[in-house]
Design an enzyme around this catalytic site. Structure first.
Site, PDB file in Angstrom:
ATOM      1  N   PRO A  86       0.816  -1.222   0.000  1.00  0.00           N
ATOM      2  CA  PRO A  86       0.000   0.000   0.000  1.00  0.00           C
ATOM      3  C   PRO A  86       0.842   1.261   0.000  1.00  0.00           C
ATOM      4  O   PRO A  86       1.817   1.383   0.747  1.00  0.00           O
ATOM      5  CB  PRO A  86      -0.813  -0.142   1.294  1.00  0.00           C
ATOM      6  CG  PRO A  86      -0.972  -1.617   1.444  1.00  0.00           C
ATOM      7  CD  PRO A  86       0.350  -2.191   0.995  1.00  0.00           C
ATOM      8  N   CYS A  87       0.419   2.220  -0.861  1.00  0.00           N
ATOM      9  CA  CYS A  87       1.234   3.410  -1.099  1.00  0.00           C
ATOM     10  C   CYS A  87       0.677   4.654  -0.427  1.00  0.00           C
ATOM     11  O   CYS A  87       1.227   5.741  -0.599  1.00  0.00           O
ATOM     12  CB  CYS A  87       1.348   3.654  -2.600  1.00  0.00           C
ATOM     13  SG  CYS A  87      -0.243   3.954  -3.411  1.00  0.00           S
ATOM     14  N   ASN A  88      -0.411   4.534   0.334  1.00  0.00           N
ATOM     15  CA  ASN A  88      -1.083   5.717   0.880  1.00  0.00           C
ATOM     16  C   ASN A  88      -0.131   6.663   1.603  1.00  0.00           C
ATOM     17  O   ASN A  88      -0.231   7.877   1.483  1.00  0.00           O
ATOM     18  CB  ASN A  88      -2.195   5.300   1.852  1.00  0.00           C
ATOM     19  CG  ASN A  88      -3.139   4.288   1.246  1.00  0.00           C
ATOM     20  OD1 ASN A  88      -2.714   3.242   0.784  1.00  0.00           O
ATOM     21  ND2 ASN A  88      -4.430   4.577   1.262  1.00  0.00           N
ATOM     22  N   PHE A  90       3.035   7.051   1.150  1.00  0.00           N
ATOM     23  CA  PHE A  90       4.141   7.531   0.333  1.00  0.00           C
ATOM     24  C   PHE A  90       3.660   8.388  -0.828  1.00  0.00           C
ATOM     25  O   PHE A  90       4.457   9.023  -1.515  1.00  0.00           O
ATOM     26  CB  PHE A  90       4.947   6.348  -0.229  1.00  0.00           C
ATOM     27  CG  PHE A  90       5.443   5.405   0.825  1.00  0.00           C
ATOM     28  CD1 PHE A  90       6.282   5.842   1.832  1.00  0.00           C
ATOM     29  CD2 PHE A  90       5.070   4.069   0.826  1.00  0.00           C
ATOM     30  CE1 PHE A  90       6.743   4.979   2.816  1.00  0.00           C
ATOM     31  CE2 PHE A  90       5.524   3.193   1.793  1.00  0.00           C
ATOM     32  CZ  PHE A  90       6.361   3.654   2.797  1.00  0.00           C
TER      33      PHE A  90
END
Length: 376
Positions: A86-88, A90
């Protein structure tokens, strides 16, 4: 035949899985194949989409679970692995809490899989903002842990603009490909195929036209104020660059994100499709005064029209925006298979080099980590 059994973590609706299927169509005749072994995601709608659209006869292979509470030792053995952690935390449009956020530490569960199964190769995917999280130290830490997982991996890290590979969207993502060091193989970044011939938004959405009755094609009902505002926004403009009358301007301080009420430019690739949807970030048609439908967004992500997404309209929008574009996944899988098959292909030098950091060696980074000096 050489068969790779692929496991996926944070699989989403199946962008990577579909990319694998597309690659298999060309490679099975050559005696190579990547088979779906299992996929894990905590979102029930994403799992439903993956099951029904990719493996309807093997639904048990898609596991809906939170990896933080899941025993990976019960999973079937794999020799290939993909995880778009999950990139939330970053993302440039997220809260940018980096490794200290709710989602930042989740990459470590991919490390656990690498330690448990020691696959021959893996793919890790994340947003370009990962490079700058915590002054770049998070990126170095993740690279060090990936390189040192299992019996050790040779890493190739590159910041891809998927528009350069035929995706009709400016979408920059970090792709890390790791191959077991003991195999003495080096993954090389495939050269762009569409560097000076990007697929435009108009081409993606109109050729061919979307047929009536296609799933996920519900038109968004825009409020009168949104329609009035969009009438003053030209293709390629947003709420901040357009000549909007004072009474229709956004009353927002300190927030001038370029995607707010931004219309597509029909003669250029779309801007980045994201999983968000509020505050004017739906992605807006260049001519019609409305947000794109989910099917249109899916086309910009290179999902075919017969790929059905399950869940509410908002859930589908999030699934599409957070997915790996299948066409981009196919490009990476194809290059990995060529690497193992010993087939040459056009390549370029990775955009990201360790030399850009004051820490230029993974071993040095681990020494800093042991002394607690890498976080300042």
């Amino acid at each position: 035949m050489r068969v790779f059994q692929l496991g996926e973590m944070f699989c989403g609706p199946g962008g990577m899985g579909l990319g694998v299927k597309l690659a298999n169509m060309e490679w099975e005749a050559k005696g190579w194949q990547v088979q779906h072994a299992w996929a894990i995601d905590y979102d029930a709608d994403s799992c439903a989409t993956y099951r029904h659209s990719l493996c309807p006869e093997e639904e048990h292979k898609v596991i809906c679970a939170d990896v933080r509470n899941f025993d990976i030792t019960i999973l079937p053995k794999i020799n290939a692995f993909a995880f778009g952690f999950p990139c939330n935390d970053f993302s440039l449009v997220g809260e940018k809490q980096g490794i200290y956020g709710k989602f930042g530490p989740l990459y470590q569960y991919g490390i656990h899989v690498l330690n448990q199964f020691e696959p021959d190769w893996f793919i890790a995917e994340n947003v370009g903002g990962l490079r700058s999280a915590n002054q770049g130290q998070t990126f170095l830490k993740i690279l060090a842990e990936l390189q040192g997982a299992g019996s050790g991996y040779e890493l190739t890290t590159h910041l891809y603009n998927f528009a350069d590979y035929g995706v009709p969207q400016i979408r920059q993502r970090i792709i890390i490909v790791g191959i077991k060091k003991c195999l003495n193989l080096k993954f090389l970044v495939p050269a762009p195929t569409h560097l000076n011939q990007h697929i435009t938004a108009r081409q993606a959405l109109e050729t061919p036209p979307i047929l009536p009755g296609v799933a996920n094609q519900e038109i968004t009902r825009q409020s009168a104020s949104v329609v009035a505002r969009l009438k003053h926004i030209l293709p390629g403009e947003n709420a901040w660059t357009a000549n909007i009358p004072p009474e229709l301007r956004l009353n927002v301080k300190g927030a001038t994100m370029s995607q707010i009420y931004k219309r597509l430019d029909p003669d250029k690739p779309a801007y980045t499709i994201t999983g968000s949807g509020g505050g004017g970030t739906h992605v807006y048609h260049w001519e019609e005064h409305r947000a794109l439908t989910n099917r249109e967004r899916a086309r910009l992500q290179t999902f075919p029209d017969d790929f059905t997404f399950y869940g509410s309209k908002e859930s589908v929008r999030r699934q599409i925006g957070m997915a790996v574009p299948p066409l981009a996944a196919k490009v990476i899988i194809d290059a990995i298979l060529k690497t193992f098959a010993g087939i040459d292909y056009p390549t370029i030098t990775p955009k990201w080099q360790m030399a850009q950091s004051s820490v230029t060696d993974y071993k040095q980074l681990r020494l800093l980590e042991q002394t607690g000096c890498y976080l300042t």
